[in-house]
Design an enzyme around this catalytic site. Structure first.
Site, PDB file in Angstrom:
ATOM      1  N   GLU B  51      70.942  45.700  67.113  1.00 54.84           N
ATOM      2  CA  GLU B  51      69.570  46.159  67.340  1.00 54.84           C
ATOM      3  C   GLU B  51      68.604  45.633  66.282  1.00 54.84           C
ATOM      4  O   GLU B  51      67.428  45.429  66.557  1.00 54.84           O
ATOM      5  CB  GLU B  51      69.512  47.689  67.399  1.00 54.84           C
ATOM      6  CG  GLU B  51      70.150  48.293  68.650  1.00 54.84           C
ATOM      7  CD  GLU B  51      71.646  48.508  68.515  1.00 54.84           C
ATOM      8  OE1 GLU B  51      72.232  48.082  67.488  1.00 54.84           O
ATOM      9  OE2 GLU B  51      72.237  49.102  69.439  1.00 54.84           O
ATOM     10  N   MET B 479      68.275  33.271  44.582  1.00 56.85           N
ATOM     11  CA  MET B 479      67.070  33.835  43.986  1.00 56.85           C
ATOM     12  C   MET B 479      67.427  34.887  42.934  1.00 56.85           C
ATOM     13  O   MET B 479      66.809  34.959  41.868  1.00 56.85           O
ATOM     14  CB  MET B 479      66.186  34.439  45.080  1.00 56.85           C
ATOM     15  CG  MET B 479      64.881  35.006  44.571  1.00 56.85           C
ATOM     16  SD  MET B 479      63.913  33.800  43.667  1.00 56.85           S
ATOM     17  CE  MET B 479      62.845  33.174  44.952  1.00 56.85           C
TER      18      MET B 479
HETATM   19  C1  LIG Z   1      61.157  36.190  47.285  1.00 57.11           C
HETATM   20  C2  LIG Z   1      59.712  36.394  47.574  1.00 57.11           C
HETATM   21  C3  LIG Z   1      58.749  35.769  46.798  1.00 57.11           C
HETATM   22  C4  LIG Z   1      57.400  35.893  47.091  1.00 57.11           C
HETATM   23  N1  LIG Z   1      56.508  35.170  46.360  1.00 57.11           N
HETATM   24  C5  LIG Z   1      55.215  35.140  46.766  1.00 57.11           C
HETATM   25  C6  LIG Z   1      54.268  34.273  46.141  1.00 57.11           C
HETATM   26  O1  LIG Z   1      54.572  33.538  45.220  1.00 57.11           O
HETATM   27  N2  LIG Z   1      53.005  34.261  46.615  1.00 57.11           N
HETATM   28  C7  LIG Z   1      52.611  35.043  47.668  1.00 57.11           C
HETATM   29  O2  LIG Z   1      51.474  34.956  48.086  1.00 57.11           O
HETATM   30  N3  LIG Z   1      53.470  35.883  48.243  1.00 57.11           N
HETATM   31  C8  LIG Z   1      54.751  35.949  47.837  1.00 57.11           C
HETATM   32  N4  LIG Z   1      55.633  36.782  48.478  1.00 57.11           N
HETATM   33  C9  LIG Z   1      55.121  37.631  49.573  1.00 57.11           C
HETATM   34  C10 LIG Z   1      54.516  38.923  49.059  1.00 57.11           C
HETATM   35  O3  LIG Z   1      55.545  39.830  48.780  1.00 57.11           O
HETATM   36  C11 LIG Z   1      53.564  39.545  50.112  1.00 57.11           C
HETATM   37  O4  LIG Z   1      54.234  39.716  51.324  1.00 57.11           O
HETATM   38  C12 LIG Z   1      52.365  38.674  50.404  1.00 57.11           C
HETATM   39  O5  LIG Z   1      51.799  38.183  49.217  1.00 57.11           O
HETATM   40  C13 LIG Z   1      51.316  39.475  51.165  1.00 57.11           C
HETATM   41  O6  LIG Z   1      50.440  38.612  51.795  1.00 57.11           O
HETATM   42  P1  LIG Z   1      48.966  39.014  52.179  1.00 57.11           P
HETATM   43  O7  LIG Z   1      48.222  39.486  50.990  1.00 57.11           O
HETATM   44  O8  LIG Z   1      48.436  37.866  52.925  1.00 57.11           O
HETATM   45  O9  LIG Z   1      49.105  40.305  53.063  1.00 57.11           O
HETATM   46  P2  LIG Z   1      49.724  40.638  54.477  1.00 57.11           P
HETATM   47  O10 LIG Z   1      50.939  41.449  54.264  1.00 57.11           O
HETATM   48  O11 LIG Z   1      49.801  39.488  55.369  1.00 57.11           O
HETATM   49  O12 LIG Z   1      48.614  41.678  54.939  1.00 57.11           O
HETATM   50  C14 LIG Z   1      47.538  41.315  55.688  1.00 57.11           C
HETATM   51  C15 LIG Z   1      46.268  41.974  55.196  1.00 57.11           C
HETATM   52  O13 LIG Z   1      45.265  41.617  56.134  1.00 57.11           O
HETATM   53  C16 LIG Z   1      44.725  42.769  56.744  1.00 57.11           C
HETATM   54  N5  LIG Z   1      44.494  42.503  58.145  1.00 57.11           N
HETATM   55  C17 LIG Z   1      45.366  42.502  59.158  1.00 57.11           C
HETATM   56  N6  LIG Z   1      44.771  42.211  60.315  1.00 57.11           N
HETATM   57  C18 LIG Z   1      43.466  42.020  60.030  1.00 57.11           C
HETATM   58  C19 LIG Z   1      42.319  41.713  60.805  1.00 57.11           C
HETATM   59  N7  LIG Z   1      42.398  41.505  62.123  1.00 57.11           N
HETATM   60  N8  LIG Z   1      41.137  41.611  60.178  1.00 57.11           N
HETATM   61  C20 LIG Z   1      41.046  41.833  58.845  1.00 57.11           C
HETATM   62  N9  LIG Z   1      42.080  42.118  58.060  1.00 57.11           N
HETATM   63  C21 LIG Z   1      43.283  42.206  58.646  1.00 57.11           C
HETATM   64  C22 LIG Z   1      45.714  43.877  56.512  1.00 57.11           C
HETATM   65  O14 LIG Z   1      45.067  45.124  56.506  1.00 57.11           O
HETATM   66  C23 LIG Z   1      46.326  43.495  55.157  1.00 57.11           C
HETATM   67  O15 LIG Z   1      45.547  43.989  54.111  1.00 57.11           O
HETATM   68  C24 LIG Z   1      56.989  36.703  48.174  1.00 57.11           C
HETATM   69  C25 LIG Z   1      57.936  37.367  48.924  1.00 57.11           C
HETATM   70  C26 LIG Z   1      59.285  37.213  48.658  1.00 57.11           C
HETATM   71  C27 LIG Z   1      60.278  37.907  49.530  1.00 57.11           C
HETATM   72  C1  LIG Z   2      68.726  42.822  52.812  1.00 59.49           C
HETATM   73  C2  LIG Z   2      68.503  42.320  51.435  1.00 59.49           C
HETATM   74  N1  LIG Z   2      69.397  42.589  50.466  1.00 59.49           N
HETATM   75  C3  LIG Z   2      69.193  42.104  49.209  1.00 59.49           C
HETATM   76  C4  LIG Z   2      68.093  41.364  48.909  1.00 59.49           C
HETATM   77  C5  LIG Z   2      67.871  40.859  47.485  1.00 59.49           C
HETATM   78  N2  LIG Z   2      67.858  39.396  47.478  1.00 59.49           N
HETATM   79  C6  LIG Z   2      66.715  38.692  47.452  1.00 59.49           C
HETATM   80  S1  LIG Z   2      66.954  37.050  47.495  1.00 59.49           S
HETATM   81  C7  LIG Z   2      68.629  37.242  47.508  1.00 59.49           C
HETATM   82  C8  LIG Z   2      69.547  36.055  47.536  1.00 59.49           C
HETATM   83  C9  LIG Z   2      69.469  35.290  48.790  1.00 59.49           C
HETATM   84  O1  LIG Z   2      70.512  34.363  48.813  1.00 59.49           O
HETATM   85  P1  LIG Z   2      70.552  33.207  49.875  1.00 59.49           P
HETATM   86  O2  LIG Z   2      70.274  33.723  51.218  1.00 59.49           O
HETATM   87  O3  LIG Z   2      71.822  32.454  49.716  1.00 59.49           O
HETATM   88  O4  LIG Z   2      69.316  32.312  49.498  1.00 59.49           O
HETATM   89  P2  LIG Z   2      69.002  31.422  48.187  1.00 59.49           P
HETATM   90  O5  LIG Z   2      68.208  32.287  47.264  1.00 59.49           O
HETATM   91  O6  LIG Z   2      70.302  31.022  47.591  1.00 59.49           O
HETATM   92  O7  LIG Z   2      68.211  30.295  48.731  1.00 59.49           O
HETATM   93  C10 LIG Z   2      68.960  38.593  47.472  1.00 59.49           C
HETATM   94  C11 LIG Z   2      70.337  39.109  47.432  1.00 59.49           C
HETATM   95  C12 LIG Z   2      67.180  41.145  49.951  1.00 59.49           C
HETATM   96  N3  LIG Z   2      66.055  40.459  49.749  1.00 59.49           N
HETATM   97  N4  LIG Z   2      67.422  41.599  51.197  1.00 59.49           N
END
Ligand SMILES: Cc1cc2nc3c(=O)[nH]c(=O)nc-3n(C[C@H](O)[C@H](O)[C@H](O)COP(=O)(O)OP(=O)(O)OC[C@H]3O[C@@H](n4cnc5c(N)ncnc54)[C@H](O)[C@@H]3O)c2cc1C
Ligand SMILES: Cc1ncc(C[n+]2csc(CCOP(=O)(O)OP(=O)(O)O)c2C)c(N)n1
Lengths: 165, 568
Positions: B51, B479
């Site tokens: 799911e 990561m």
């Molecule tokens: C490993 C990892 C590393 C990351 N590193 C980075 C990084 O280096 N840089 C980065 O930027 N992010 C990074 N992120 C992502 C980060 O965690 C956030 O998800 C991201 O920055 C949020 O993007 P956003 O501000 O565009 O918001 P979103 O989550 O896309 O939110 C959208 C916003 O727009 C608004 N909105 C929605 N619809 C409308 C509409 N129709 N009109 C007006 N407003 C609207 C919402 O209310 C909200 O405030 C990373 C994520 C991970 C998992």
């Molecule tokens: C469901 C879930 N569990 C744990 C994490 C924490 N986490 C973030 S990145 C990462 C490693 C991901 O490894 P892989 O998919 O091999 O990608 P790589 O970073 O090696 O490119 C983990 C464990 C997560 N983001 N999501």
């Protein structure tokens, strides 16, 4: 600062848990909360007392507004308002610990605070006091030396003054 | 006409123009599935293998189409399995309607077989949810669910339907009328005084920067954004969620900002005098240390959700509304008033940005022995002209894809940003491929993440999806290993996952094509072969084990305190 927030919500199942869940999930604090059906049976009014600095209160108001069943959110503390709370206090009135008849003194205090006696037994009185927060606290402080066996407060309800909604 | 609850469910889906749903059946959902069986010609059901996969697939479908994705699951474990999918969609504001079956009304609260309090469990990871106790509410609730999911700030909505409700007759009247909910009225147009003020602020700024996010994609507002950037000559940086709004090759695009953003983007944020945030929410991965974020800037923030505004960063000019409408207002004003393009007044600013660009912060060197992970993405981008729909999982591979795949178009990028859900990628890519059967859909994943929903290969094969899966196989949870290397003195606690299945054989076991290489000189050939193959392909690239993603802003540091790569 303390804020009294009045929330008008659709009267539907689970709506209170949405409000409370929001506070729990976001770490906002709830000092007191009352909920009951509002003017029309379709809506309920939740009156909530919370504390926080300005940005927190702003978030609280916005987050409450964002809940789908929320019809209106008002921060009553923004303007003139009337707040009331009801308290039931059970005071022990047995002779022995006191020089005078404690019952008379307690009744006197009740008079000062315009409290109603709603139950009386030889050993205890229950009185009902309404008023704002400060009044209830003052009344409680006066009664504590006699021995407050139990106490319950409703939490504040409030309305803004005049025609403002 | 008198219909059963299950028939009403199907009719309401058709009313909403839903043609594809993702799901997984079970006892409490049997009446609904019986109706889906009858409606097979009009409503395609894609059977996932879990799911969570169904919900992520609905999410992927929604991201590429802009429509509401639909998932259907059974009660109890079926419903609990949706939680990660719902939370993922909730964090990224993706419109989904999830229909979950529930035990019969009379058994609710009795610890009945496969009963869970679905509405209670999902309350905090949905935009809204419903339990339908009376069949007479069913049609209204489903219509409201779609309306809530796609309007305002989009998000997932769950509708929990007890089994007996799906088997009860009720009068049903078809309706396309627009829904009104008195307690829910999202703002669309921006306040005109604020809009005017925004234009004035852009006019006088010397070091302006557009910082745009997922909201621009969600609002289908990228044309308006491109027009604004072009007409006033403004530099643009995107969040991870905003990629594709402006073509990555546009000369005004300065790359992603934030933790793994480009040097030029992060330096520009740190030095701009006007930051215009458009549909972005000042996430901590973006701001770094708040106190040092855009310290010299006045900030304009356009967002449909008032809670996003001034939540993390104090804003000088808030504009609440749909960014598509607001951008149209702004662009119209600029045209009406003949506001000239900013050239001389921001010449110095552009020169400064040019200097920062010269750092070439994404530079890496590819040797002859070991494949650098960046090489794979760079080659992939070249071979597909940046035109493919690309999904990722979470980790280093996700960041490299964001940095090295030069997106040309919006709604071609599927990644879990807010929740960072490993296991998102494969099912999301499935949803995208189902929605766009004729487009190239590619999943870039890691050897860790792919194993979190690898069972969905079965779905790929059942529906013969020509999905291309690229595994950047480094034998690590890369990561997390990178953080351990930087901040925990190299103690690799539980991040070595060198034991993985043979991905080539695994692909073959499912009936897909499996390819592998560890040689840099074979990367292009393998990619070409894989991309040309008509069916599902798994490509296992053995890459350098301990590569790091650069630049990196350590958590809690200011954006201009980036760690740059070894060679810089
Ligand atoms: C490993 C990892 C590393 C990351 N590193 C980075 C990084 O280096 N840089 C980065 O930027 N992010 C990074 N992120 C992502 C980060 O965690 C956030 O998800 C991201 O920055 C949020 O993007 P956003 O501000 O565009 O918001 P979103 O989550 O896309 O939110 C959208 C916003 O727009 C608004 N909105 C929605 N619809 C409308 C509409 N129709 N009109 C007006 N407003 C609207 C919402 O209310 C909200 O405030 C990373 C994520 C991970 C998992
Ligand atoms: C469901 C879930 N569990 C744990 C994490 C924490 N986490 C973030 S990145 C990462 C490693 C991901 O490894 P892989 O998919 O091999 O990608 P790589 O970073 O090696 O490119 C983990 C464990 C997560 N983001 N999501």
């Amino acid at each position: 600062m303390r804020h009294i927030i009045s929330i008008l919500v659709e009267n539907e199942a689970g709506v209170l848990s949405r409000v409370v869940g929001l506070f729990a999930a976001r770490g906002f604090n709830i000092e007191s909360l009352t909920a009951a059906p509002a003017e029309s049976g379709e809506t309920s009014r939740i009156t909530l007392v919370t504390e926080g600095d300005e940005p927190i209160i702003e978030q609280i108001l916005k987050q409450l507004n964002k809940l789908i069943p929320t019809v209106q959110v008002t921060n009553l503390s923004d303007g003139p308002h009337v707040g009331r709370e009801l308290m039931l206090i059970k005071v022990t009135t047995e002779r022995g610990q006191h020089e005078h008849n404690p019952r008379d003194e307690v009744l006197n205090i009740a008079k000062i605070f315009r409290a109603q006696i709603v139950d009386a037994t030889p050993a205890a009185l229950i009185m009902e006091v309404t008023g704002d927060n400060d009044k209830l606290n003052a009344c409680l402080a006066m009664l504590e030396p006699f021995g407050v066996a139990e106490m319950v407060r409703t939490g504040q309800v409030a309305l803004s003054r005049g025609t403002r909604k | 006409m008198q219909l059963t609850g299950a028939e009403i469910v199907v009719q309401c889906l058709l009313e909403q123009n839903v043609r594809t749903v993702f799901g997984y059946p079970g006892g409490a959902a049997l009446y609904i599935y019986d109706e889906l069986y009858r409606a097979e010609k009009r409503l395609t059901h894609i059977l996932s293998r879990h799911e969570q996969g169904a919900v992520h697939a609905a999410d992927g479908y929604a991201r590429v189409t802009g429509e509401v994705g639909v998932a259907i699951v059974t009660s109890g474990p079926g419903a609990t399995n949706t939680v990660t999918g719902l939370a993922t969609a909730y964090m990224d504001s993706i419109p989904i309607v999830c229909i979950s079956a529930q035990v019969p009304v009379g058994l609710i609260g009795n610890d009945a077989f496969q009963e869970v309090d679905t509405v209670g469990i999902t309350r905090s990871c949905t935009k809204h949810n419903y339990l339908v106790r009376d069949v007479r509410d069913l049609a209204r609730v489903i219509r409201e669910a779609f309306y809530i999911a796609k309007t305002g700030r989009p998000g997932p909505v769950l509708v929990d339907i007890p089994k007996d409700v799906t088997n009860t007759l009720c009068e049903y009247t078809p309706s396309n009328a627009s829904v009104t909910i008195r307690s829910y009225r999202p703002t669309i147009k921006g306040h005109i005084r604020q809009v005017r003020r925004a234009v004035e602020m852009m006019q006088v700024a010397r070091r302006p920067l557009l910082y745009t996010g997922g909201g621009v994609i969600l609002a289908n507002a990228w044309k308006g954004l491109q027009q604004l950037s072009k007409s006033l000559n403004l530099p643009v940086t995107h969040t991870l969620m905003g990629l594709g709004a402006v073509p990555s090759t546009d000369k005004r695009f300065i790359g992603m900002l934030g933790m793994h953003g480009t040097y030029e983007a992060n330096m520009a944020v740190s030095h701009c005098d006007l930051l215009v945030a458009i549909g972005a929410r000042f996430d901590d991965r973006v701001t770094g240390k708040i106190a040092a974020f855009a310290p010299q800037a006045k900030i304009i923030h356009m967002d449909v959700d008032p809670t996003s505004i001034s939540k993390n960063v104090r804003v000088d000019l808030p504009i609440v509304g749909d960014v598509r409408a607001i951008l149209e207002q702004i662009n119209a004003l600029i045209q009406e008033e003949n506001i000239p393009s900013k050239q001389v007044d921001i010449l110095e600013w552009w020169e400064q940005i040019g200097e920062w660009r010269k750092k070439e912060c994404l530079r890496f060197t590819q040797g002859e022995q070991i494949i650098e992970p960046q090489t794979v993405i760079e080659t992939l981008c070249r071979l597909t002209n940046g035109q493919a729909i690309v999904a990722t999982d979470v980790g280093q591979h996700q960041m490299w894809t964001a940095q090295f795949y030069k997106f040309q178009r919006a709604r071609h990028w599927l990644t879990s940003g807010g929740l960072g859900t490993m296991g998102y990628g494969l099912p999301a890519a499935i949803g995208a491929q189902v929605a766009k059967p004729d487009q190239q859909v590619i999943l870039v994943t890691g050897d860790g993440s792919i194993q979190m929903n690898i069972q969905e290969l079965g779905t790929c094969l059942q529906y013969q999806l020509p999905l291309k899966i690229v595994i950047l196989n480094n034998g690590f949870l890369g990561m997390v290993r990178q953080w351990q290397e930087f901040f925990y003195e190299g103690r690799y606690a539980q991040t070595d996952i060198a034991v993985s299945p043979d991905f080539v054989k695994l692909a073959e076991a499912y009936g897909a094509l499996g390819l592998r290489t560890e040689r840099p000189d074979e990367v292009e050939a393998i990619l070409r072969q894989g991309l040309a193959h008509p069916g599902t392909v798994v490509m296992d690239f053995r890459v350098r084990r301990e590569s790091n993603v650069y630049p990196m802003v350590p958590a809690g540091k200011a954006l201009n305190e980036m760690i740059l790569g070894e060679i810089l």
